[in-house]
Structures are given as C-alpha cells and as structure tokens.
Design an enzyme around this catalytic site. Structure first.
Site, PDB file in Angstrom:
ATOM      1  N   ASP A   1      -4.760   8.134   3.180  1.00 15.55           N
ATOM      2  CA  ASP A   1      -4.317   6.799   3.574  1.00 15.55           C
ATOM      3  C   ASP A   1      -5.205   6.280   4.710  1.00 15.55           C
ATOM      4  O   ASP A   1      -5.761   7.058   5.481  1.00 15.55           O
ATOM      5  CB  ASP A   1      -2.862   6.876   4.044  1.00 15.55           C
ATOM      6  CG  ASP A   1      -2.243   5.513   4.285  1.00 15.55           C
ATOM      7  OD1 ASP A   1      -2.784   4.511   3.787  1.00 15.55           O
ATOM      8  OD2 ASP A   1      -1.207   5.461   4.990  1.00 15.55           O
ATOM      9  N   GLU A   2      -5.327   4.969   4.820  1.00 15.71           N
ATOM     10  CA  GLU A   2      -6.107   4.318   5.887  1.00 15.71           C
ATOM     11  C   GLU A   2      -7.510   4.930   5.989  1.00 15.71           C
ATOM     12  O   GLU A   2      -7.989   5.269   7.072  1.00 15.71           O
ATOM     13  CB  GLU A   2      -5.382   4.459   7.240  1.00 15.71           C
ATOM     14  CG  GLU A   2      -3.979   3.899   7.263  1.00 15.71           C
ATOM     15  CD  GLU A   2      -3.920   2.380   7.310  1.00 15.71           C
ATOM     16  OE1 GLU A   2      -4.966   1.735   7.097  1.00 15.71           O
ATOM     17  OE2 GLU A   2      -2.822   1.843   7.531  1.00 15.71           O
TER      18      GLU A   2
ATOM     19  N   LYS B   1       0.816  -1.212   0.000  1.00 16.24           N
ATOM     20  CA  LYS B   1       0.000   0.000   0.000  1.00 16.24           C
ATOM     21  C   LYS B   1       0.856   1.272   0.000  1.00 16.24           C
ATOM     22  O   LYS B   1       0.638   2.177  -0.815  1.00 16.24           O
ATOM     23  CB  LYS B   1      -0.907  -0.016   1.232  1.00 16.24           C
ATOM     24  CG  LYS B   1      -1.644   1.294   1.516  1.00 16.24           C
ATOM     25  CD  LYS B   1      -2.555   1.151   2.708  1.00 16.24           C
ATOM     26  CE  LYS B   1      -1.807   0.957   3.992  1.00 16.24           C
ATOM     27  NZ  LYS B   1      -1.128   2.180   4.454  1.00 16.24           N
ATOM     28  N   THR B   2       1.826   1.347   0.900  1.00 19.09           N
ATOM     29  CA  THR B   2       2.656   2.547   1.001  1.00 19.09           C
ATOM     30  C   THR B   2       3.425   2.776  -0.299  1.00 19.09           C
ATOM     31  O   THR B   2       3.564   3.915  -0.761  1.00 19.09           O
ATOM     32  CB  THR B   2       3.643   2.412   2.179  1.00 19.09           C
ATOM     33  OG1 THR B   2       2.901   2.224   3.394  1.00 19.09           O
ATOM     34  CG2 THR B   2       4.504   3.660   2.313  1.00 19.09           C
TER      35      THR B   2
ATOM     36  N   ARG C   1      -0.213 -10.027  10.649  1.00 17.29           N
ATOM     37  CA  ARG C   1       1.081  -9.443  11.056  1.00 17.29           C
ATOM     38  C   ARG C   1       2.206 -10.449  10.822  1.00 17.29           C
ATOM     39  O   ARG C   1       3.381 -10.086  10.810  1.00 17.29           O
ATOM     40  CB  ARG C   1       1.088  -9.052  12.534  1.00 17.29           C
ATOM     41  CG  ARG C   1       0.079  -8.008  12.997  1.00 17.29           C
ATOM     42  CD  ARG C   1       0.057  -6.776  12.142  1.00 17.29           C
ATOM     43  NE  ARG C   1      -0.959  -6.885  11.108  1.00 17.29           N
ATOM     44  CZ  ARG C   1      -0.986  -6.145  10.005  1.00 17.29           C
ATOM     45  NH1 ARG C   1      -0.025  -5.275   9.771  1.00 17.29           N
ATOM     46  NH2 ARG C   1      -1.953  -6.283   9.122  1.00 17.29           N
TER      47      ARG C   1
ATOM     48  N   GLN D   1      -9.471  -4.153   7.793  1.00 22.61           N
ATOM     49  CA  GLN D   1      -8.584  -3.721   8.869  1.00 22.61           C
ATOM     50  C   GLN D   1      -9.136  -2.498   9.603  1.00 22.61           C
ATOM     51  O   GLN D   1      -8.387  -1.741  10.221  1.00 22.61           O
ATOM     52  CB  GLN D   1      -7.185  -3.438   8.317  1.00 22.61           C
ATOM     53  CG  GLN D   1      -6.519  -4.665   7.717  1.00 22.61           C
ATOM     54  CD  GLN D   1      -5.089  -4.406   7.290  1.00 22.61           C
ATOM     55  OE1 GLN D   1      -4.210  -4.163   8.116  1.00 22.61           O
ATOM     56  NE2 GLN D   1      -4.837  -4.450   5.989  1.00 22.61           N
TER      57      GLN D   1
END
Length: 757
Positions: free
Chosen positions: A223-224, A32-33, A607, A254
């Site tokens: 973002d997010e 994503k980043t 994770r 998430q």
C-alpha cells in the site's frame, strides 16, 4: 462472486487480476482500501493460503482496518495473513532469523530517544562538541545513511561523503557512526532504521533465507507504494523475484514524503522492473464534489513527472472554491474562525466537520488564538498545541521566572537549558538547601557561595545574575523587546538555530512565530499596557488544558497538510497560500522539490468532501519584521471557472486604509476578477506582472552589498538599494523595484543578483 458486486468495473478488474505484476493507480477518494481488502479476500477465496500472502502498509491503523474488513469477508483465515507496517512485519521476520546476523532473537528495539541517548554518551566519550555534532543532526545523518543502505564501513570509504563531512567541519561523523553501530550491536539492540537495514543485509548475505521467504510470500501487496524509500524498494523487489505476484497500490500525485527518504521514482519506474505489468487506474473520486476534483486536477496537471490519469466525480457540482484574502496572518485566523462559525450555523454542521490545514506547525498560532476568542473548540491533530510545544514552554518558562523568581517549576525547567553545567545533582542541592534555610530556591541561586560548594556556585550564580538582568530589562522595554532579549541572551535562540535537523528547524520557526505574536501584541493600539507581563497573562488564559480529552469530541481539527494525508472532512480550509510559505522557500531550488510542494497542495485540496476554502495574507510577521507577502503561484494554476474570490476583508486598524482609485484585476485564463487595489504601503499587488529572470540568473554574494547598487530579484525584477540596516546575518535591505515599488528584504533569504559589481 456476489461479494464483488459493490465494486465499480475498474475496481473489479484490479481485484480479479491475481497473477503477475500489477500496479493500481488509486486517485484520491477512489476506494483504495476497499480494493486492497477485496483483492486479498479474492485471493483466499480462490484457494491461496493466507500464510502465503504478505501485505505491507505504512500505518498500523491501515493494517488493522484492512484485517477487520478481510475478516468480515473470509472469516478467521484473515488472522494468518502477514500484514502490517514495513517495520512491524520485518521486525517479526528478524526475530526468527536474528542469529544469522549475530543478534539474539530477543533483541531490543531502540526508539529515537534511546538512540539519541547513546549518541550523547558517545560524543561525551569522544570529547566532541555537542553543538557542532548536535545529537539530532548526527541521528538524522546516520538514519539517512541506513535508509540508503550505506553501512558505517561504506560511509567511511565513500570519498564524496567524507568530503562533505570534512567541509562542514564534522569529519568525525564516520567514526561516530561506527561507534554507534558497535554500541548497538554489543547491547543486542536495533534502532528503527535497523529493522529495514538489517532485513536487507539478511536477504542479501543469506541466500537460503531469501529463498525461504520468496517461496513463503507467494503474493505481495504494498500500500502507498509512492512513499517507499530505497531500502523498502529493495526488500520488496527481492522477495517478489521468484513468483512476481506483486501488486503495488498508490498515487504518484500524493507522494509528499521525500524529506523522509521516499522516492517517487519507485512508482514512476515500476514498469521498468516488470515489463509485463498490468496497470489499473481507479479514477472515480467518491469523496469530493466535482468542483473540488476539478480544482485538484488543474493543480496537479502542472507537474511534469506524473502518471497520467483523469480523476472525476459523479457527486454534485458543489460550491465554487472560495479564495479569501487577509491583510495579516492574525486577520486570516479571524476570517477563518468567523467563516467556520457561520458555516456551522447556516448549514447545521458539527465542529468536527471542519479542518484547517497549514504548511508549517508555526501557523497554528494565529488560528488557535482566533478560534479561542470565538469560543470554538478545536484540537491539534498529530501534534501539540502551539503553546504546549517544548521549545515554546521553555521560552515561556524564562518569562515566568523573570516575573516570578519563586516559580520553582520554571527554575528547574531552564536552569540548565541550554546546557550550562548545572546538573540534576546541583539542582537537587539547591532545592534541599532552600528547604533547610527556609528560603526560595532562587535566593540560593543568587547567593550560591553561601549554600553551594565552589565547583558549581560560579555557574549557578551566573544564571541568577542573568535572570536578574532580565528583570531590569522588562521594566523599561516593550513586550517584544524584552522577549527577544531573553530569547537571545538565555542562549535558547542560538541553541535552536544551530540544530539544522528537520525537527530543529521546526522548533526554531516556532520560537520565531511566538516572537511574531509578541511583536503584534506590542503594536496593538487598543491596549495601553504592552509589557511582557501583560502578554503573559493573556498566554496563561490560552494555555489552560482542555478538560475534555475525548478523541471523539466535537472539535475543529487543526493540522499540517502532511498530517492530513488519508483523512477527509466535509469542509476544509487551506491557509497561508503565499510565496515562500506554500510553496516553501526551500522548495524553489529545483523542479523536483517544487513538484513535491504541488503534490502537497493536491493532497490538501482532496481532503475536502463538500466545500474547500483557500486563504492567504498580504502581510505576515517574520523574524519580528512585518513583510509583504505575494499570493502563491499555486493560486494562479487553478482554473478560474471553479473559483470565487472573496476580498471583502477590511484592512486592520493599524494598516494604511488609503486606496487608489484604480481597479486591478487577477487574470485567470479567459476570465477576469476585479478587486480593489491593496493598500500601497503595506502590501504588494498580486497582479504585478511576473518578472522573467535574465538568462543564467544566479544569486550573487551579497555580503558586500552597498547602498546605490542595482540588483535583480528573480520575482520582483530590477531595483536599486536604498538603505541597509542591522547586523550580520540579519541585515535588511530596502530596495525600490521598478515594477512593484519599495520592499524590505532580509539579505540571507533574498537571492539577489548584483548588476554593477
């Protein structure tokens, strides 16, 4: 466009779509980043002025990382992008436009402690009980109002809000909110929530300002996006209204911050705001093995509210996900610590390759103690070590003072906590008087009339008498009995119980967890002396600060699942997978709450890079009572093909070791795993068929429950009350259930339907 060659086809498509509304659904570990930074770089390389780009994040760390990557791709132009967290970006905007809403450009930003200090002063001036109007509660109430864009004027006019406040006995909250807002305005100060609240006010009431920034920020990226609240949603929507070059990036799977006001509907309904939306799904997970991704997919597939995607991994298949069963929470810690030691040795890993994730902070105690006994270095991520938390140190200070009245630091810490009218000036007088007469401060405390004036001597003397009574109690009582007595009669337990904020509930749970640990200590059979002073010696060894505070130190990471978001580790242990713990009891009242808990489990599993281990205990101390625990329903939702059940753990020495000859099975889909039946006295079979509640099941008022009554529990089924013990609100009922046998339940948590009223 050679710089895009490192992206997969879907990532490239998302980067190249620079016009119009765009939503990028980014699965866990999907890069994503990388996509956000390349998309910003692509905008600049295609002639967009960096000054016209706004990028909003949720952490300063994410913003810094993105800016560094963009700078590497496009050079110094990256400095001109408006990039940062919502609060930092709009604080910058407000500095420029503050005069429009009557604030100076150099307004002060209050942190949480500043805000609570102002509230305490207001409560004192209004002569309000700070127990009823707890500053933490009041602060959270005002914060929630601001995040929903409810001003103090609207707060006071809203009939539903007023009815809720008056029914809770807090009818003055609206006036407190007004006085707080007035006080902040008069001081030229904004609190953290004001940075978004005032930005909305500015954009709504000053069209010329809105127009200015709509044309300045021609390209927006968020973002997010699944973590945005109503206030953030409106700001973004207003700014993007003219050009509609808005790109939001996130993953509904998430979304785990509803308790902070995040609204998952913002991402689920994004297409309703922008019908010509282009959607890109980043579905390849570059982080985790195929088995881990498959487990995560099988978990989240149970949620009804979601944007469908098919996350996959092209990494190796990897180990199956191991499920560990322990017979107690302490044994769970021991099993995990031993597993980490073995994995590190056999696979040649470092300590920092391991992470232990838990649902609540209180669970760290058993993990910490087990790791310390094994000599395993660890750090608490995003929080304090269990024994370094304020509420734990406060209660331990009472213990210290009880056994050593000369402990001046312990005396100063607790003499006025909970508040008993002994201010700093009085404490200073106690210390000075002790120095003058060459005696200890505690001698002044127990003889206050000799050394202090009449106004304060009574309250000081009462405190001294209380500590002396604790000294008498500890000579004859066990560690647990002594600790519970001190926690109750000091007023500390009551003070924390009455704080109903999220932080207050966490602190109360932590105290209960400390008492649970002392209870276990009191019941150990391998030691003869079980007094509180012996327990304190053990604690003193556990609480020595590590000398090495290097953030890059080689240590196992311990953290809540919420704190783990955005992180990754080669090996992850998710512990405490039990009903009423994970999912939490508070989440079982609605589908939306339960689905958020499931998303939290999804975050925990994703994770892990190479190996994931899940664990649960069949018994756990809660409020000083050993309770039976059921495995989490989430375990039953995982496809059995990806699991390996490890039930080799032996019962602890103080558990019943008798087993029935029967074999029981944990059925999952088309496969069945066999395991020995659990001890019948201490545990409940995880294989008991789930009870289907009666139509219209609703818990009854159990305040008048009597022995002999027949009841229904939504999970345990039908049963009969055998005995009742204890006092309100902690009455315990022993009930024999037809399907699973005898269980002991706390009535305030039990949710029973009485059948023969």
């Amino acid at each position: 466009m050679d710089y895009l060659q490192g992206l997969n086809p879907e990532q490239q498509a998302a980067v190249k779509q620079i016009k119009g509304p765009v939503m990028i659904i980014a699965g866990a570990g999907s890069g994503k980043t990388r996509v956000i930074t390349y998309r910003v770089a692509h905008l600049i390389r295609n002639g967009v002025d960096a000054f016209n780009i706004l990028v909003l994040t949720f952490t300063n760390k994410a913003a810094r990382e993105m800016r560094e990557r963009i700078n590497h791709l496009v050079g110094p132009d990256a400095k001109n992008i408006w990039m940062g967290t919502f609060h930092s970006v709009f604080a910058k905007l407000l500095r420029v436009e503050a005069d429009k809403i009557g604030y100076p450009n150099n307004f002060t930003i209050y942190d949480t402690d500043d805000s609570k200090s102002v509230l305490r002063a207001i409560l004192k001036e209004m002569s309000l009980d700070d127990k009823l109007y707890n500053p933490n509660f009041v602060h959270n109430r005002i914060s929630a109002a601001k995040n929903n864009l409810v001003s103090w004027q609207e707060y006071q006019k809203n009939e539903q809000i007023q009815a809720d406040d008056f029914s809770s006995g807090r009818g003055m909250l609206g006036i407190i909110y007004q006085n707080y807002a007035t006080r902040c305005y008069r001081a030229g100060a904004m609190d953290f929530d004001d940075l978004l609240f005032k930005t909305n006010e500015l954009l709504k009431n000053h069209p010329e300002v809105l127009n200015k920034y709509q044309h300045k920020f021609k390209y927006l990226m968020v973002d997010e996006y699944q973590d945005t609240n109503f206030s953030q949603y409106l700001i973004v929507k207003r700014l993007a209204a003219v050009n509609e070059n808005i790109c939001v990036v996130g993953d509904d799977a998430q979304s785990i911050y509803a308790f902070r006001g995040a609204n998952i509907q913002n991402i689920l309904n994004f297409e309703k705001d922008y019908p010509d939306l282009k959607v890109f799904k980043l579905e390849q997970n570059y982080r985790s093995t195929q088995n881990i991704v498959n487990v995560a997919n099988s978990i989240i597939s149970n949620n009804k509210e979601q944007l469908k995607k098919n996350v996959f991994s092209e990494k190796e298949t990897g180990d199956k996900i191991k499920v560990l069963r322990a017979f107690s929470d302490n044994e769970e810690g021991k099993i995990i610590a031993e597993s980490i030691m073995q994995e590190r040795s056999t696979r040649g890993l470092k300590w920092h390759d391991f992470a232990i994730l838990y649902r609540t902070n209180a669970q760290s105690r058993s993990m910490e103690e087990a790791l310390r006994k094994m000599g395993t270095p660890y750090k608490i991520y995003g929080g304090l070590s269990f024994y370094q938390r304020k509420e734990i140190k406060d209660l331990i200070a009472y213990f210290r003072l009880t056994f050593n009245p000369n402990d001046e630091e312990a005396l100063k810490r607790v003499i006025n906590y909970p508040r008993r009218g002994i201010g700093d000036t009085t404490v200073d007088r106690i210390i000075v008087s002790a120095d003058q007469h060459q005696i200890t401060p505690f001698e002044v405390v127990v003889n206050p009339s000799k050394y202090l004036d009449g106004r304060t001597s009574a309250s000081v003397g009462a405190f001294g008498t209380m500590i002396q009574s604790f000294q008498v109690i500890t000579k004859t009582q066990t560690a647990y009995e002594s600790a519970l007595h001190i926690a109750q009669h000091s007023g500390l337990l009551k003070d924390l119980y009455e704080d109903k904020s999220v932080e207050g509930l966490n602190r109360y749970e932590n105290i209960q967890e400390l008492l649970n640990g002392i209870k276990e200590f009191s019941e150990r059979e391998d030691i003869e002396q079980k007094g509180l002073d012996v327990f304190m010696q053990d604690v003193a060894l556990l609480t020595n600060d590590d000398k090495d505070n290097d953030p890059n130190a080689d240590t196992v990471s311990l953290m809540t699942i919420h704190s783990s978001k955005g992180l990754e580790f080669p090996q992850v242990y998710v512990v405490g997978l039990e009903e009423n713990l994970f999912p939490s009891q508070m989440s079982l009242n609605s589908r939306s709450d339960l689905e958020e808990e499931r998303r939290l489990f999804y975050v925990a599993t994703t994770r892990a890079e190479n190996k994931l281990t899940l664990s649960y205990a069949t018994s756990r101390f809660k409020f000083g009572t050993l309770i039976n625990c059921e495995p989490s329903r989430f375990l039953d939702e995982i496809d059995a093909r990806y699991l390996e059940l490890d039930y080799t753990a032996k019962p602890a020495a103080n558990n019943d070791t008798s087993y029935n000859d029967e074999r029981t099975a944990w059925s999952r889909g088309n496969e069945t795993f066999s395991k020995p039946k659990q001890p019948t006295v201490k545990t409940t079979s995880i294989l008991a068929k789930a009870h289907v509640p009666s139509a219209g099941f609703a818990p009854s008022d159990t305040s008048n429950l009597q022995v002999g009554m027949e009841v229904e529990h939504e999970r345990f089924g039908f049963g009969k009350v055998i005995s009742l013990e204890g006092n309100k609100p902690d009455i315990k009922a022993t009930i024999f259930f037809k399907e699973i046998g005898q269980k002991q339940l706390l009535l305030k948590f039990a949710k029973l339907r009485i059948l023969n009223i």
